[in-house]
Design a protein around this motif. Structure first.
Motif, PDB file in Angstrom:
ATOM      1  N   GLN A   7       0.865  -1.096   0.026  1.00 56.99           N
ATOM      2  CA  GLN A   7      -0.114   0.090  -0.008  1.00 56.99           C
ATOM      3  C   GLN A   7       0.842   1.234   0.065  1.00 56.99           C
ATOM      4  N   MET A   8       1.978   1.111   0.766  1.00 51.94           N
ATOM      5  CA  MET A   8       2.880   2.336   0.830  1.00 51.94           C
ATOM      6  C   MET A   8       3.611   2.694  -0.572  1.00 51.94           C
ATOM      7  N   LEU A   9       3.858   1.290  -1.333  1.00 55.69           N
ATOM      8  CA  LEU A   9       4.376   1.338  -2.670  1.00 55.69           C
ATOM      9  C   LEU A   9       3.411   2.030  -3.442  1.00 55.69           C
ATOM     10  N   TYR A  10       2.090   1.733  -3.372  1.00 52.14           N
ATOM     11  CA  TYR A  10       1.184   2.287  -4.389  1.00 52.14           C
ATOM     12  C   TYR A  10       0.946   3.950  -4.084  1.00 52.14           C
ATOM     13  N   LEU A  11       1.038   4.362  -2.891  1.00 57.16           N
ATOM     14  CA  LEU A  11       1.064   5.706  -2.788  1.00 57.16           C
ATOM     15  C   LEU A  11       2.297   6.456  -3.118  1.00 57.16           C
ATOM     16  N   CYS A  12       3.632   5.673  -3.153  1.00 59.64           N
ATOM     17  CA  CYS A  12       4.632   6.506  -3.620  1.00 59.64           C
ATOM     18  C   CYS A  12       4.552   6.462  -5.287  1.00 59.64           C
ATOM     19  N   GLU A  13       3.955   5.473  -5.864  1.00 60.87           N
ATOM     20  CA  GLU A  13       4.023   5.380  -7.044  1.00 60.87           C
ATOM     21  C   GLU A  13       3.016   6.462  -7.736  1.00 60.87           C
ATOM     22  N   GLU A  14       1.699   6.699  -6.947  1.00 61.13           N
ATOM     23  CA  GLU A  14       0.771   7.734  -7.531  1.00 61.13           C
ATOM     24  C   GLU A  14       1.584   9.137  -7.270  1.00 61.13           C
ATOM     25  N   ALA A  15       2.376   9.388  -6.213  1.00 63.99           N
ATOM     26  CA  ALA A  15       3.059  10.523  -5.934  1.00 63.99           C
ATOM     27  C   ALA A  15       3.887  10.926  -7.219  1.00 63.99           C
ATOM     28  N   THR A  16       4.658   9.801  -7.482  1.00 62.80           N
ATOM     29  CA  THR A  16       5.672   9.922  -8.574  1.00 62.80           C
ATOM     30  C   THR A  16       5.151  10.266  -9.749  1.00 62.80           C
ATOM     31  N   ARG A  17       3.957   9.622 -10.128  1.00 61.11           N
ATOM     32  CA  ARG A  17       3.053   9.932 -11.328  1.00 61.11           C
ATOM     33  C   ARG A  17       2.704  11.101 -11.453  1.00 61.11           C
ATOM     34  N   ALA A  18       2.408  11.840 -10.455  1.00 62.31           N
ATOM     35  CA  ALA A  18       1.767  13.069 -10.117  1.00 62.31           C
ATOM     36  C   ALA A  18       2.858  14.392 -10.229  1.00 62.31           C
ATOM     37  N   GLY A  19       3.903  13.717 -10.322  1.00 61.03           N
ATOM     38  CA  GLY A  19       5.299  14.635 -10.412  1.00 61.03           C
ATOM     39  C   GLY A  19       5.451  15.398  -8.906  1.00 61.03           C
ATOM     40  N   CYS A  20       5.031  14.808  -7.801  1.00 60.73           N
ATOM     41  CA  CYS A  20       5.302  15.399  -6.674  1.00 60.73           C
ATOM     42  C   CYS A  20       6.815  15.369  -6.196  1.00 60.73           C
ATOM     43  N   GLU A  21       7.287  16.587  -5.817  1.00 61.83           N
ATOM     44  CA  GLU A  21       8.596  16.703  -5.355  1.00 61.83           C
ATOM     45  C   GLU A  21       8.769  16.193  -4.112  1.00 61.83           C
ATOM     46  N   GLY A  22       9.865  15.717  -3.720  1.00 59.34           N
ATOM     47  CA  GLY A  22      10.111  15.132  -2.128  1.00 59.34           C
ATOM     48  C   GLY A  22       9.369  14.007  -1.680  1.00 59.34           C
ATOM     49  N   GLN A  23       9.437  13.805  -0.278  1.00 55.05           N
ATOM     50  CA  GLN A  23       8.399  12.690   0.150  1.00 55.05           C
ATOM     51  C   GLN A  23       7.304  13.056   1.014  1.00 55.05           C
ATOM     52  N   ARG A  24       7.241  14.465   1.175  1.00 56.32           N
ATOM     53  CA  ARG A  24       5.896  14.788   2.021  1.00 56.32           C
ATOM     54  C   ARG A  24       4.583  14.202   1.401  1.00 56.32           C
ATOM     55  N   ALA A  25       4.537  14.333   0.295  1.00 55.03           N
ATOM     56  CA  ALA A  25       3.107  13.547  -0.260  1.00 55.03           C
ATOM     57  C   ALA A  25       2.829  12.156   0.104  1.00 55.03           C
ATOM     58  N   GLU A  26       3.836  11.300  -0.008  1.00 61.39           N
ATOM     59  CA  GLU A  26       3.833  10.005   0.542  1.00 61.39           C
ATOM     60  C   GLU A  26       3.566   9.944   1.869  1.00 61.39           C
ATOM     61  N   ILE A  27       4.065  10.737   2.729  1.00 63.00           N
ATOM     62  CA  ILE A  27       4.286  10.666   4.121  1.00 63.00           C
ATOM     63  C   ILE A  27       2.578  11.128   4.795  1.00 63.00           C
ATOM     64  N   PHE A  28       2.331  12.117   4.164  1.00 69.18           N
ATOM     65  CA  PHE A  28       0.987  12.792   4.302  1.00 69.18           C
ATOM     66  C   PHE A  28      -0.203  11.786   3.976  1.00 69.18           C
TER      67      PHE A  28
END
Length: 123
Positions: A7-28
């Protein structure tokens, strides 16, 4: 409330796909998914919680968002040379199937635990 590695991997993939910078998006997003599960009375995160987290935490930070169409572009029509082509964004894919299979087990465990709690309260 627990969240799996998949599930964490899924959230990381979505943040990457959206172009989010850093890791804040995944953490939140992980925190939002856990909060959503807790609010629903579950001990484990399910697909619905992941989608809620993506909508609330990743999309607002996304760099790949279509710009709104101005009034001039609306009036000039779709074939106007003024318009710039932007890539079509893909819809948010559902979480992987193996995560959904774990949801059924989690739901059964939550039902069993709530029945035990109800019985204890009646005593």
């Amino acid at each position: 409330v627990t969240i799996s590695t998949d599930q964490m991997l899924y959230l990381c993939e979505e943040a990457t796909r959206a172009g989010c910078e850093g890791q804040r998006a995944e953490i939140f997003a992980a925190s939002a998914a856990k909060a959503s599960a807790a609010f629903a009375g579950r001990r484990n995160v399910v697909a619905e919680d992941l989608q809620t987290a993506v909508l609330l935490t990743i999309l607002p930070r996304a760099l790949f968002v279509e710009a709104p169409i101005s009034e001039e572009e609306l009036e000039s029509g779709p074939n106007s040379p003024q318009q710039t082509q932007q890539p079509d964004l893909e819809p948010i894919p559902p979480p992987p199937e193996d995560i959904r299979q774990n949801e059924d087990k989690d739901m059964e465990e939550n039902d069993d635990e709530s029945e035990q709690t109800d019985e204890e309260e009646q005593d």
